[in-house]
Every structure is written in structure tokens, then in C-alpha cells.
Design an enzyme around this catalytic site. Structure first.
Site, mmCIF file in Angstrom:
data_model
loop_
_atom_site.group_PDB
_atom_site.id
_atom_site.type_symbol
_atom_site.label_atom_id
_atom_site.label_comp_id
_atom_site.label_asym_id
_atom_site.label_seq_id
_atom_site.Cartn_x
_atom_site.Cartn_y
_atom_site.Cartn_z
ATOM 1 N N ARG A 95 -70.392 72.300 -35.479
ATOM 2 C CA ARG A 95 -69.237 72.338 -36.389
ATOM 3 C C ARG A 95 -69.179 71.110 -37.305
ATOM 4 N NH1 ARG A 95 -63.055 72.056 -35.527
ATOM 5 N NH2 ARG A 95 -62.212 73.886 -36.599
ATOM 6 N N ILE A 134 -60.854 74.547 -42.287
ATOM 7 C CA ILE A 134 -61.831 75.221 -41.435
ATOM 8 C C ILE A 134 -61.036 75.748 -40.245
ATOM 9 C CG2 ILE A 134 -62.438 72.995 -40.369
ATOM 10 C CD1 ILE A 134 -65.217 74.114 -39.752
ATOM 11 N N SER A 135 -61.281 76.988 -39.844
ATOM 12 C CA SER A 135 -60.486 77.630 -38.798
ATOM 13 C C SER A 135 -60.634 76.941 -37.448
ATOM 14 C CB SER A 135 -60.903 79.104 -38.649
ATOM 15 O OG SER A 135 -60.665 79.805 -39.837
ATOM 16 N N GLN A 136 -59.608 77.117 -36.614
ATOM 17 C CA GLN A 136 -59.603 76.633 -35.228
ATOM 18 C C GLN A 136 -60.731 77.331 -34.445
ATOM 19 O OE1 GLN A 136 -56.039 77.918 -33.272
ATOM 20 N NE2 GLN A 136 -56.338 76.606 -31.490
#
Ligand code: SAH
Length: 210
Positions: free
Chosen positions: A33, A59-61
Site C-alpha cells: 500500500r 485512498i480507501s480503508q
């Protein structure tokens, strides 16, 4: 506060909350990530939430990425459409689960950033284009799965029409309170709908706002 590690993300954020699909856990383990976020937020790489990636975008969880991928139930031969590439992280996860991922991003600099990030990550089975995802990607349809990572007030009909029979679409739907909704195409004209958890995504821009 303590920074989370990749191991802690897998154990505490994913497995502990019910992510059990081993292919999804593998994909989450294998995608770095940190390659998808700006330098100043790198210490927070595996934190349990969305992160800012510049100019109001996020940025998504990790949990939400894994949850949506698990629900889509992706097979290795699948062709997936993603709406809202952002930095390309979710696309990189999907790329480990599917044969090919097509992803549309409305903001030009993000589409370009995502291409660079995916190249750094060595991902070769994602195609990105800059466009309004509302109309989908008809030249590449039909898709086994469609995933929206920006929230429209209702599901754009072109995206439903680009699903294969038995194909699944997952999307956050709503304006202030969003709910993840799973649509499955049962036949040419029949779709089932299941309401899932409450979520918080950026709104879908463009045609969906009209
Ligand atoms: N998938 C990303 C999350 C991105 S946030 C991840 O891996 O973290 C949602 C993205 O949707 C934003 O980049 C936003 O610019 C984009 N977006 C908003 N409206 C859109 C539209 N109509 N078509 C395509 N992308 C859109």
C-alpha cells in the site's frame, strides 16, 4: 498512537472482522500500500482508515477494499470494471484476483498517477482511462464484476447493462449516508439487490450529479 504493520492490518483489521476469503487475504498481503500514497503519509500506510492522497482525494480503508472484493467473489478468469481509480490501490488488489481490471478515473492527474503507481508495483493487467465512469466501458463489456469506489445517488443504468448474466456489481449508494449495495444480474432483465453495510466514500462526479 502506534502505526499499524502489514501483519496487524491482516490480523486485526481484516481477519478479526470477518474477511476469510484466502485469495482476498493473499491479495491484501501482497499489494504494498505504501507505493500508492504520498511520502508524508507513508508512516500511516497500514492504518485502519482512508488516507489523503492530495487535492481532497483519498485512498480507501483496507478493510473496505477487502470487504468489497470478498463480496464480489472474483474468479481468476474474471474481467472486472472499477469506477474511481484514485491512486490505483484497489485496482492493484483486484488485479491479483481477476484476469484483467478496467478502471475509469474522472480526474486526469489521478489517472496518470495511478498508471505510474501500478507500474512501480509491477502490475500489468490493469487498463486505466480518464473519463466519466457513469457510462462504463462499453467496448470492453460485459464484465463479471463491477465495483464503484465513488458514490452516486442511484446506480447508473449503463453499469448494470454491462454486467454478464450472474455478474455482480457493488457500489456505495446515497448522498450523505451511503450504503453498500450488491446487485446481481439474474437474467437479461432481472436484477437482485441486497443492502450491506454503511460506508463513506467521495461522491461520484459528472453525469451522476445531474
Ligand atoms: N479506488 C480508490 C479510491 C478512490 S476515491 C482506491 O483504491 O483507494 C474515488 C475516486 O473516484 C476519486 O479518485 C474520484 O476522482 C473518482 N471519481 C469520482 N467521480 C467519478 C466518475 N464519475 N467517474 C470516474 N471516477 C470518478
Amino acid at each position: 498512537m502506534m502505526y499499524a504493520t502489514r501483519e496487524e492490518m491482516i490480523e486485526n483489521q481484516l481477519k478479526a472482522r470477518g474477511i476469510k476469503d484466502s485469495r482476498v487475504l493473499d491479495a491484501m498481503w501482497n499489494v504494498d500500500r505504501s507505493l500508492f500514497i504520498p511520502d508524508d503519509v507513508k508512516p500511516h500506510t497500514y492504518d485502519d482508515g482512508p488516507l489523503p492522497i492530495g487535492r481532497g482525494q483519498t485512498i480507501s480503508q483496507p478493510y473496505i477494499v477487502a470487504y468489497m472484493a470478498q463480496i464480489l467473489n472474483i474468479s481468476p478468469d474474471d474481467k472486472i470494471l472499477e469506477i474511481g481509480t484514485g491512486c490505483g490501490y484497489n485496482a492493484a488488489v483486484l488485479a491479483r484476483l481477476a484476469r484483467h481490471v478496467y478502471s475509469i478515473e474522472i480526474i486526469e492527474w489521478l489517472a496518470e498517477t495511478a498508471k505510474g503507481n501500478l507500474e512501480k508495483a509491477g502490475v500489468t493487467n490493469v487498463s486505466i482511462k480518464q473519463d466519466d465512469g457513469y457510462k462504463g466501458w462499453p467496448e470492453k463489456a460485459p464484465f463479471d464484476g463491477v465495483m464503484l469506489t465513488a458514490a452516486p445517488p442511484f446506480i447508473p443504468s449503463p453499469l448494470k447493462e454491462q454486467l454478464k448474466i450472474c455478474g455482480r456489481l457493488i457500489a456505495p449508494i446515497g448522498i450523505t449516508n451511503q450504503r453498500l449495495v450488491l446487485i446481481e444480474r439474474k437474467s437479461e432483465n432481472e436484477f437482485s439487490r441486497e443492502d450491506l453495510i454503511l460506508v463513506s466514500f467521495v461522491p461520484m462526479r459528472g453525469e451522476a450529479e445531474k
